[in-house]
Write a protein that holds these residues in place. Sequence first.
Motif, PDB file in Angstrom:
ATOM      1  N   ARG A 122     -42.117   5.683 101.286  1.00 44.71           N
ATOM      2  CA  ARG A 122     -42.006   5.021  99.652  1.00 44.71           C
ATOM      3  C   ARG A 122     -41.848   4.530  99.345  1.00 44.71           C
ATOM      4  O   ARG A 122     -42.182   3.110  98.419  1.00 44.71           O
ATOM      5  N   ARG A 123     -41.576   2.953 100.485  1.00 45.73           N
ATOM      6  CA  ARG A 123     -41.716   1.924  99.977  1.00 45.73           C
ATOM      7  C   ARG A 123     -42.854   0.902 100.517  1.00 45.73           C
ATOM      8  O   ARG A 123     -43.011  -0.571 100.101  1.00 45.73           O
ATOM      9  N   PHE A 124     -42.564   0.499 101.536  1.00 46.97           N
ATOM     10  CA  PHE A 124     -43.870  -0.171 102.471  1.00 46.97           C
ATOM     11  C   PHE A 124     -45.191   0.536 102.090  1.00 46.97           C
ATOM     12  O   PHE A 124     -45.704  -0.582 101.601  1.00 46.97           O
ATOM     13  N   LEU A 125     -45.805   1.365 102.572  1.00 42.21           N
ATOM     14  CA  LEU A 125     -47.228   1.716 102.206  1.00 42.21           C
ATOM     15  C   LEU A 125     -47.648   1.462 100.735  1.00 42.21           C
ATOM     16  O   LEU A 125     -48.906   1.298 100.545  1.00 42.21           O
ATOM     17  N   PRO A 126     -46.990   2.298  99.728  1.00 43.09           N
ATOM     18  CA  PRO A 126     -47.672   1.847  98.539  1.00 43.09           C
ATOM     19  C   PRO A 126     -47.695   0.674  97.837  1.00 43.09           C
ATOM     20  O   PRO A 126     -48.529   0.321  97.233  1.00 43.09           O
ATOM     21  N   ARG A 127     -47.412  -0.448  98.447  1.00 40.04           N
ATOM     22  CA  ARG A 127     -47.454  -1.849  98.314  1.00 40.04           C
ATOM     23  C   ARG A 127     -48.809  -1.770  99.430  1.00 40.04           C
ATOM     24  O   ARG A 127     -49.497  -3.095  98.238  1.00 40.04           O
ATOM     25  N   THR A 128     -49.025  -1.623 100.307  1.00 36.29           N
ATOM     26  CA  THR A 128     -50.338  -1.824 100.349  1.00 36.29           C
ATOM     27  C   THR A 128     -51.718  -1.840  99.976  1.00 36.29           C
ATOM     28  O   THR A 128     -51.569  -0.320  99.102  1.00 36.29           O
ATOM     29  N   ARG A 129     -52.984  -1.635  99.824  1.00 33.93           N
ATOM     30  CA  ARG A 129     -54.032  -1.539  99.297  1.00 33.93           C
ATOM     31  C   ARG A 129     -54.718  -0.522  99.800  1.00 33.93           C
ATOM     32  O   ARG A 129     -56.463  -0.217  99.824  1.00 33.93           O
ATOM     33  N   LEU A 130     -54.290   0.561 101.241  1.00 35.31           N
ATOM     34  CA  LEU A 130     -55.117   1.022 101.579  1.00 35.31           C
ATOM     35  C   LEU A 130     -55.200   2.348 101.202  1.00 35.31           C
ATOM     36  O   LEU A 130     -54.368   2.771 100.079  1.00 35.31           O
ATOM     37  N   ASP A 131     -55.850   3.070 101.258  1.00 35.92           N
ATOM     38  CA  ASP A 131     -56.325   4.396 101.490  1.00 35.92           C
ATOM     39  C   ASP A 131     -55.031   5.963 101.204  1.00 35.92           C
ATOM     40  O   ASP A 131     -54.602   5.081 102.307  1.00 35.92           O
ATOM     41  N   LYS A 132     -55.413   6.374 100.795  1.00 34.63           N
ATOM     42  CA  LYS A 132     -54.166   7.151 101.292  1.00 34.63           C
ATOM     43  C   LYS A 132     -54.428   7.872 102.296  1.00 34.63           C
ATOM     44  O   LYS A 132     -53.130   7.903 103.453  1.00 34.63           O
ATOM     45  N   ASP A 133     -55.818   8.207 102.835  1.00 45.01           N
ATOM     46  CA  ASP A 133     -56.017   8.116 104.363  1.00 45.01           C
ATOM     47  C   ASP A 133     -55.309   7.351 105.218  1.00 45.01           C
ATOM     48  O   ASP A 133     -54.763   7.946 106.486  1.00 45.01           O
TER      49      ASP A 133
END
Length: 751
Positions: free
Chosen positions: A511-522
């Motif tokens: 919810r907080r950390f990964l959505p801020r990165t530019r990584l794709d969903k996989d």
Amino acid sequence: MAKTIMTQNTPKKGIAFVMAAFAFISCLLICWPAPGMAQEQASLETAESTWPSAKEIKQSQIQANKRLQASLSMSGQTPPDEHLSRERSLLRDIEAVYGRQMTALEQNTSLNKQLKDASDKTGIAKEAGPGKPPYQLNQYDKLLDDLNVWVGQEETARLAYKSAQKNLEDARDRLDTIEQRARALKEKTQSKDSHDTTVMVNAGLENILAKQVHVLQGIEYENYRLKLEIALSRKIKAEDKSLWVRSHLRFDPDELETRIADIKKKRSELKKLIEKLANNQHLAKNAWIMAQKEIEQISPDNEKAMSRAQALIDRQKALQETCQKRLEQAEGMLKMLNQEEKIWRHRYTLIQGNVDSETISSWKAEDESYLSWIERMILLQDKQQTDLQSQISTIQKKLGDKAIDRKVKRHGLKHIEALNVLADSRFEYLTALQSSRELGNRLLDECAMHRKDLRLDKKLKDMGSRLNGLWQYELWVVDDHPVTIKKIILALVLLFIGLRIAKGIRRSLNRRFLPRTRLDKDAQSAIERVVYYFLLLVIVLYVFKVINIPLTVFTFLGGAIAIGVGFGAQNLINNFISGFIILIEQPIKIDDIVEIEGNFGKIEKIGARCTHIRTFDNIQIIVPNSSFLEKNIVNWTLNDQIVRSRVEVGVAYGSDTRQVSRLMTEAAQKHDKILKNPPPYIYFNSFGDNALIFNLYFWSLFKDSWMTKSDVRFIIDRLFAQAGIVISFPQTDIHLDDRPIKLQISQEEKE
């Protein structure tokens, strides 16, 4: 009813009935004028617990004796007939029953007095033992011995009471049967107009005998009831005495030392006996071996010598077995003495008090194990004693043969003598076992009483000790590290807390950390799962560290895990590893459109064990991860979203093929969702059975391909209709040959 019928008959029969009834009553009054009889019978009918007095019974007995003497004097020298003999026998039985009633009444009076004395509980402290309190343990044991005696007598009295109750019921049933028979006989006699009173007299005597037997059984039933109450009262009184003495016991070190010295003396004597028995066994074994060697040298044809030698072998074998069994019994008694010494020390320690509950629990567990061994030994010795008596009986029967050889008989007598020695020894051993069992049971009772007498704070402490003992109970041991219930529960609690923390961190990443990165969903999903599994591994290792369980526990569990893998867990592990391979190689990704076994769907979730696919019909399909590596899976969107589509059209023969191609190209160019580069193209595919086949190929996004093909077909149909081009459909032309057919009919000959 019988009287009514008789009055309706002739006057002669009525007079006969009256005379017969008068004769029957007169006979009863003549032969039985006892004053207490009527009162006795009325008492039986009103209440079975009210019995005639001794004076009345004595008078009835005298009258019965007079009647018997009169009957005997009437016979003279003539042999008595059957009815007269029956009368005398009944009179003798009645006289004897009255004598037994007198004895039972005297016993009843004595028992009532004993019950009154037994029910008096005053002076328990004075009757408890000699001297004033405090008392010694040996006085307490004497009272316990008395209590055991009364417990046994109470059990015996209860069995006798039940037997007397059954006898009383049987006497009542017999009395009812005889009374019914007498009434039937009376009616039969009246109907036959018989003046023979002998049968009626005997029937009356049988009725009186049955009533007096019923009275006797009632008195004896009452006596057994009193005996049971006396036994119960004395048992309760003995219990009160033992409880009184127990509450005033004192520790006497001299008494304990005396008991220990006595046990040591017995132990020393047993050790000497064991040495002696071992030596005797060795000698008996050598003699048995010598007897076997001698019988081998005897010719089989010499039956007399063979029987003597065999009898000698049996004798020597019995001697050896006797020594062996007595040796085993002596060793068992030595074990009992060692345990009895511990029991006596524990009992005296309980008198001193200040014994913690944990110590009492250990004593109790040890004593229960010892008593279990005692019970097994008693059952074994009882069975062996029964077999031994059967063996002795068999040998005695053989020796009873008059034709038996003198030496064979002498060997047989020695054989029986050895078996009798063993029987006496086993009886002594059984007595010692039962005595030791009683001593062990007393320790158990005293441990229970000690716990019962504890104060509330000590009871709570005792409960805490028990819970702590259960808390520290060992389940198994790994490399000298005990795995206890406490550690297992603590591990479960830590695992629960750790799992909640790991799931919280996983949610925070999503919810907080990964959505801020530019990584794709996989990539985000892969990072999320790797972090989650790493946290789980850390938590498990931390739990093992905290509860002090070494990692070698996996060695202990390795066999079970290997069996689990062999019987089905390999599929689970295969799917789990396949999930990691999918995350690394990424043959499929979230939101990819795949085709699996004819089903099209969108990848929604790639889990540790399986992947979730949602079809275009909004149906969820759960596919094991291993299927994506082991089967042919079509991923329509692996690299990009562009796919090539095909629309096949068949036109009628004779159509302008160039115009068909131009119109189909125009249809593709008019659709805005068909890509211009690469451009669409037309293939004149083949000359079909019913049409000329054309294929239109174009490129579009996968998500639009289905609708685009539908739109293109609509456009082609409209353009072909405007141009007059017929879209062919399957059809078949049938051509008939109209030339005449020559027919010839022939008839075969019948056989």
